[in-house]
Write a protein that holds these residues in place. Sequence first.
Motif, PDB file in Angstrom:
ATOM      1  N   TRP A 706      -9.546  16.279  10.668  1.00 21.76           N
ATOM      2  CA  TRP A 706      -8.221  15.734  10.940  1.00 21.76           C
ATOM      3  C   TRP A 706      -8.197  15.087  12.314  1.00 21.76           C
ATOM      4  CZ3 TRP A 706      -4.494  15.784   7.247  1.00 21.76           C
ATOM      5  CH2 TRP A 706      -4.683  16.637   6.162  1.00 21.76           C
ATOM      6  N   THR A 707      -7.295  14.159  12.499  1.00 21.04           N
ATOM      7  CA  THR A 707      -7.059  13.635  13.842  1.00 21.04           C
ATOM      8  C   THR A 707      -6.154  14.611  14.590  1.00 21.04           C
ATOM      9  OG1 THR A 707      -5.092  12.383  13.185  1.00 21.04           O
ATOM     10  CG2 THR A 707      -7.225  11.278  12.988  1.00 21.04           C
ATOM     11  N   GLN A 708      -6.349  14.700  15.885  1.00 15.04           N
ATOM     12  CA  GLN A 708      -5.543  15.613  16.680  1.00 15.04           C
ATOM     13  C   GLN A 708      -4.075  15.207  16.671  1.00 15.04           C
ATOM     14  OE1 GLN A 708      -6.793  18.522  18.251  1.00 15.04           O
ATOM     15  NE2 GLN A 708      -4.587  18.854  18.214  1.00 15.04           N
ATOM     16  N   GLU A 709      -3.830  13.910  16.578  1.00 14.48           N
ATOM     17  CA  GLU A 709      -2.446  13.436  16.573  1.00 14.48           C
ATOM     18  C   GLU A 709      -1.705  13.941  15.334  1.00 14.48           C
ATOM     19  OE1 GLU A 709       0.006   9.247  17.199  1.00 14.48           O
ATOM     20  OE2 GLU A 709      -2.154   9.243  16.828  1.00 14.48           O
ATOM     21  N   TYR A 710      -2.392  13.913  14.195  1.00 17.69           N
ATOM     22  CA  TYR A 710      -1.737  14.411  12.974  1.00 17.69           C
ATOM     23  C   TYR A 710      -1.483  15.912  13.078  1.00 17.69           C
ATOM     24  CZ  TYR A 710      -0.694  15.150   8.054  1.00 17.69           C
ATOM     25  OH  TYR A 710      -0.070  15.494   6.892  1.00 17.69           O
ATOM     26  N   LEU A 711      -2.480  16.650  13.597  1.00 14.98           N
ATOM     27  CA  LEU A 711      -2.311  18.100  13.715  1.00 14.98           C
ATOM     28  C   LEU A 711      -1.226  18.466  14.723  1.00 14.98           C
ATOM     29  CD1 LEU A 711      -5.979  19.458  13.588  1.00 14.98           C
ATOM     30  CD2 LEU A 711      -4.279  19.405  11.774  1.00 14.98           C
ATOM     31  N   ASN A 712      -1.013  17.616  15.722  1.00 15.32           N
ATOM     32  CA  ASN A 712       0.072  17.895  16.667  1.00 15.32           C
ATOM     33  C   ASN A 712       1.428  17.852  15.970  1.00 15.32           C
ATOM     34  OD1 ASN A 712      -1.738  18.187  18.753  1.00 15.32           O
ATOM     35  ND2 ASN A 712      -1.526  16.085  19.469  1.00 15.32           N
ATOM     36  N   ARG A 713       1.550  16.970  14.998  1.00 18.01           N
ATOM     37  CA  ARG A 713       2.816  16.857  14.276  1.00 18.01           C
ATOM     38  C   ARG A 713       2.901  17.853  13.128  1.00 18.01           C
ATOM     39  NH1 ARG A 713       5.022  10.986  13.093  1.00 18.01           N
ATOM     40  NH2 ARG A 713       6.792  12.375  12.653  1.00 18.01           N
ATOM     41  N   PHE A 714       1.763  18.190  12.533  1.00 18.00           N
ATOM     42  CA  PHE A 714       1.744  19.133  11.412  1.00 18.00           C
ATOM     43  C   PHE A 714       0.680  20.202  11.686  1.00 18.00           C
ATOM     44  CE2 PHE A 714       2.923  14.936   9.742  1.00 18.00           C
ATOM     45  CZ  PHE A 714       4.175  15.218   9.205  1.00 18.00           C
ATOM     46  N   PRO A 715       0.951  21.105  12.609  1.00 20.89           N
ATOM     47  CA  PRO A 715      -0.074  22.093  12.995  1.00 20.89           C
ATOM     48  C   PRO A 715      -0.408  23.084  11.893  1.00 20.89           C
ATOM     49  CG  PRO A 715       2.040  22.603  14.010  1.00 20.89           C
ATOM     50  CD  PRO A 715       2.202  21.270  13.373  1.00 20.89           C
ATOM     51  N   ASP A 716       0.481  23.270  10.920  1.00 18.22           N
ATOM     52  CA  ASP A 716       0.244  24.253   9.860  1.00 18.22           C
ATOM     53  C   ASP A 716      -0.231  23.608   8.568  1.00 18.22           C
ATOM     54  OD1 ASP A 716       1.113  26.308  11.540  1.00 18.22           O
ATOM     55  OD2 ASP A 716       3.213  25.951  11.014  1.00 18.22           O
ATOM     56  N   VAL A 717      -0.819  22.420   8.658  1.00 18.58           N
ATOM     57  CA  VAL A 717      -1.298  21.760   7.456  1.00 18.58           C
ATOM     58  C   VAL A 717      -2.339  22.636   6.755  1.00 18.58           C
ATOM     59  CG1 VAL A 717      -3.083  20.502   8.717  1.00 18.58           C
ATOM     60  CG2 VAL A 717      -2.274  19.632   6.523  1.00 18.58           C
ATOM     61  N   LYS A 718      -2.248  22.708   5.465  1.00 22.28           N
ATOM     62  CA  LYS A 718      -3.178  23.503   4.659  1.00 22.28           C
ATOM     63  C   LYS A 718      -3.996  22.565   3.778  1.00 22.28           C
ATOM     64  CE  LYS A 718      -0.166  27.572   4.536  1.00 22.28           C
ATOM     65  NZ  LYS A 718      -0.961  28.259   5.567  1.00 22.28           N
ATOM     66  N   THR A 719      -5.268  22.889   3.616  1.00 19.69           N
ATOM     67  CA  THR A 719      -6.161  22.041   2.833  1.00 19.69           C
ATOM     68  C   THR A 719      -6.920  22.888   1.828  1.00 19.69           C
ATOM     69  OG1 THR A 719      -7.829  22.269   4.573  1.00 19.69           O
ATOM     70  CG2 THR A 719      -6.478  20.287   4.605  1.00 19.69           C
ATOM     71  N   SER A 720      -7.099  22.340   0.656  1.00 17.55           N
ATOM     72  CA  SER A 720      -7.890  22.980  -0.393  1.00 17.55           C
ATOM     73  C   SER A 720      -8.605  21.895  -1.181  1.00 17.55           C
ATOM     74  CB  SER A 720      -7.002  23.829  -1.312  1.00 17.55           C
ATOM     75  OG  SER A 720      -6.033  23.022  -1.944  1.00 17.55           O
ATOM     76  N   VAL A 721      -9.523  22.308  -2.017  1.00 19.11           N
ATOM     77  CA  VAL A 721     -10.333  21.379  -2.798  1.00 19.11           C
ATOM     78  C   VAL A 721     -10.336  21.839  -4.242  1.00 19.11           C
ATOM     79  CG1 VAL A 721     -12.631  20.395  -3.140  1.00 19.11           C
ATOM     80  CG2 VAL A 721     -11.794  20.822  -0.823  1.00 19.11           C
ATOM     81  N   THR A 722     -10.128  20.907  -5.159  1.00 23.49           N
ATOM     82  CA  THR A 722     -10.259  21.189  -6.579  1.00 23.49           C
ATOM     83  C   THR A 722     -11.538  20.540  -7.102  1.00 23.49           C
ATOM     84  OG1 THR A 722      -8.965  19.242  -7.222  1.00 23.49           O
ATOM     85  CG2 THR A 722      -7.766  21.309  -6.883  1.00 23.49           C
ATOM     86  N   GLU A 728     -14.131  14.734 -17.131  1.00 28.12           N
ATOM     87  CA  GLU A 728     -12.774  15.224 -17.359  1.00 28.12           C
ATOM     88  C   GLU A 728     -12.090  15.436 -16.011  1.00 28.12           C
ATOM     89  OE1 GLU A 728     -13.014  17.840 -21.360  1.00 28.12           O
ATOM     90  OE2 GLU A 728     -14.080  18.689 -19.645  1.00 28.12           O
ATOM     91  N   PRO A 729     -11.739  14.356 -15.299  1.00 30.38           N
ATOM     92  CA  PRO A 729     -11.210  14.498 -13.930  1.00 30.38           C
ATOM     93  C   PRO A 729      -9.874  15.219 -13.860  1.00 30.38           C
ATOM     94  CG  PRO A 729     -11.011  12.229 -14.711  1.00 30.38           C
ATOM     95  CD  PRO A 729     -11.836  12.954 -15.721  1.00 30.38           C
ATOM     96  N   ASP A 730      -9.124  15.277 -14.955  1.00 27.79           N
ATOM     97  CA  ASP A 730      -7.816  15.931 -14.933  1.00 27.79           C
ATOM     98  C   ASP A 730      -7.895  17.422 -15.235  1.00 27.79           C
ATOM     99  OD1 ASP A 730      -6.628  13.484 -14.403  1.00 27.79           O
ATOM    100  OD2 ASP A 730      -6.405  13.011 -16.532  1.00 27.79           O
ATOM    101  N   LYS A 731      -9.058  17.915 -15.579  1.00 24.48           N
ATOM    102  CA  LYS A 731      -9.227  19.322 -15.922  1.00 24.48           C
ATOM    103  C   LYS A 731      -9.927  20.048 -14.771  1.00 24.48           C
ATOM    104  CE  LYS A 731     -11.122  22.398 -19.478  1.00 24.48           C
ATOM    105  NZ  LYS A 731     -11.904  22.477 -20.737  1.00 24.48           N
ATOM    106  N   VAL A 732      -9.174  20.846 -14.029  1.00 24.59           N
ATOM    107  CA  VAL A 732      -9.711  21.564 -12.869  1.00 24.59           C
ATOM    108  C   VAL A 732     -10.462  22.800 -13.354  1.00 24.59           C
ATOM    109  CG1 VAL A 732      -9.140  22.788 -10.746  1.00 24.59           C
ATOM    110  CG2 VAL A 732      -7.866  20.734 -11.383  1.00 24.59           C
ATOM    111  N   ILE A 733     -11.730  22.917 -12.950  1.00 29.48           N
ATOM    112  CA  ILE A 733     -12.533  24.072 -13.355  1.00 29.48           C
ATOM    113  C   ILE A 733     -12.681  25.096 -12.230  1.00 29.48           C
ATOM    114  CG2 ILE A 733     -13.814  22.735 -15.058  1.00 29.48           C
ATOM    115  CD1 ILE A 733     -16.120  22.598 -13.058  1.00 29.48           C
TER     116      ILE A 733
END
Length: 866
Positions: A706-722, A728-733
């Motif tokens: 992340w850029t520090q500028e974005y984290l300054n505005r949204f310090p609690d941003v959460k990230t995950s990966v599917t 079958e890109p629409d089917k999360v395994i």
Amino acid sequence: MPLYLIIIPPILLFKIFADMSERHFQFNSFELSGWTIVSVCAVVLALVTIVLLFRYERRLVAPKVGNILIALRVTTLIFILLTFLEPVLTWSFNTEKTGRLVVAVDVSDSMNTQDRHASDLEKLQLARALKMIGNDQINDRLDRWENAYSLKQEPPWVDESETANPEKRAQLGASRKQNLEEIFAEIDKLSRKEIAQKLLLNPANPILEKLQQRGQVDLVLFAGEAVSAEKTTLETGLDQVPDQVHMGLSNLSQALKASTGSSESGASPISGYILLTDGRDNSQLNPVSTAEQLGQMQVPVYPVILGSSHQPKDISVAALDYPQTAFKDDKPLLKARIGTSGYEGQEVRVVLKQNDREVAVKNFKSQGISKLLEFELNSGTLGRQEFKVETNLLPGETRDDNNEKSFAINIVDDKSRVLLVEETARWEFRFLHNALERDKRIELQQVLFEQPYMGLLPQPFFPNQLLIKTQPDNEQLNLEEKTHPFADKDLIIIGDVSPEHLENWEHIQTFVADQGGTLVLLAGKKYLPLAHQSPILNELLPLKNLKVVDWNQGNFKVPPAERGMRLQLTPEGEAEPLFQFDVNPATNRDIWKQLPGHLWFLQGELKPGASVLAYGISPFNAPLDEEKDGVIIQRQYGSGKVIWIGIDSTWRWRYRVGDRYHHRFWGQLARWAARNKASAGNEFVKFSLSKTDIDAGEITTATARWTQEYLNRFPDVKTSVTISKASEPDKVIASFDLNRQKNQPVIHEANLPSLPAGEYQLKLITSPEVAEGKEITTPLFVHEIKTIELGNLTSNPQLLSEMAKSSGGKMLTPGTLDQLLDLLPNLSQETTSQDEISLWDHWLILTLIMGILTVEWAIRKLNGLP
């Protein structure tokens, strides 16, 4: 009453109590001499006060009452003093537990090998271990046969005492030889995995059952990972092995860590490990070190080696080394190691295919050892390019499933964007400018602050100002409307620039920390960094306490190529592509040793987190100190890197070789700096994988920067990966969270879960949403893993012997497996534990003190004292 009569009873009470119960006192405060002195002084002062009070009170009350009062007060003081000294009562006791045995069976792909190439001696020994031949009547004869085979002689099939008739001797000998050959044929059909099964469950000698009679036995199957198993799994022939075992890998350290979790939770301790394996290990761990740790805990390891130590007849693609990403029209190099064994002098044909089309063929004669071949890969087409390396299949190979391997690289059409900033056109700038400007894969921007300018042209030849567009800090300005002054750059090179011309270090710091850029700081004799007082520059530098080291005077009279300090790469430096002038590591080291030296450099102390890539070798052969004499140093800073080059004379590498090494070094550095160009994302976040092509069971890491500028505005941003299949890109395994890194809060990352072979799509999920309807995805390709595990099919007795020795165990063979029961330690283990009671803060001491003080107060009041 004499004072010693008052003090002695409590001490005697403690001493008598300790002597009666074999318990021991220790005073914790004796370790703190200052506290002890203060406590004793306080008690002595209180004692003096009590004596003075006693002299006053004996005028008012009877002597008997006065003695009782002073006795009670002194006793209270003694208890208080003992409390200050913190007495602790300790004692030891023994507990007995029945230990466990861990029987670990290797089920990796190499254990499916049938050792048809084994010697007759090995086959006979194995047949006897499996009880396929032998009894008390003929064991002596079999011993003689083994001795003959060990001497490479024909065994004496018939003893002289059996018959004197030549015809019967010939018939009997032929019958026995035929019978043994039939047994050998049955041995040839058995894989190493089946041999392990038969050794444990053989009704004629059930080793597993005998071990279970000694104590608890935990059965474990292992390859890349280890899982618990039941006896029924062995009885079914090990055909159904869980996927999480990862049979394409061999990790002996995992076998030695099996069942430790249950031991820690209060179960019986582990008394020993028994490994049935061929000793192959292709992990990055050191199983000998793990075995040594077990030995320190008195847990021996008993490996049982399976498989022949003779090289099998086999041709294999042992390993491939190639870049994950390459620029269009570059020349990415594939290094293929081809294993050859048992085919000395025969022609081996290796084919490189792209999309099932032959693009290169190389032939060589086998010498019985592995051969390293190099292929230039086609990078003219953008996107993912799939390749395959194949060898011809020769007659009699032990295995035919390790003669090919597929891989892929990602070709990207991009340039490395470089900013070069210098004060004057010193030699380093001149040659560095030429090297970067000639490279078609580099987009170069230069700034030269001081240069000759006669005013005949509208402007100087080089820009002489570093123009930085700044924007007001407007909270209402959308993030997407904000731009960083160096957002379009991959690499910034700052030379010997004066402080007057370079003051905006905060923008450079943002370029490195938030944008993930690479900053190269080139040492200068006039200004950089010694003349600068910038705290940001001091923070960016990977070293501190810099000082000048001049080698110019000591060997000025020697030829130019032999002057000064030469550079030598550290192991970390040899692994970095920017330092590789040749694909052969030994040749690359020789090239660096022969490069011309440097007459001047800046020496400093390494900061935490910095690593030396190349260090200087004194022209006087003084003792080397990699950290002290580090010349090229890198340090991770936020999302990017800072590289310090403590010399101003890389141009000397051109001596008599021209552009060969100087241009290549700086060109590779520019490409290395742009390594994240293929990352998915936008101006706020970059999403990438450490490897986009992996083998099944191999670890890769997903990273969001992340850029520090974005984290300054949204310090609690959460990230995950599917994770989804590409089809079958629409089917999360599967899905997993990315974790914020403590030392680098702008980076969120985590290792991917294990995935079977296939093509996948990984999607970054953020909260709050940052993609604005545009998905941030990256592909992942997982290949079937064969050749790493099957590149070498011989057993490895040396490794297993070191493991056994390090742990206090012994390496066994199938023929000596019966010794195991005698070697195993007693499973009934007696452990000594220690317990203690803290007396100084015990409730009984407080009760005694309060009780004594209460009695003293009551006596005083009854006798009219205040």
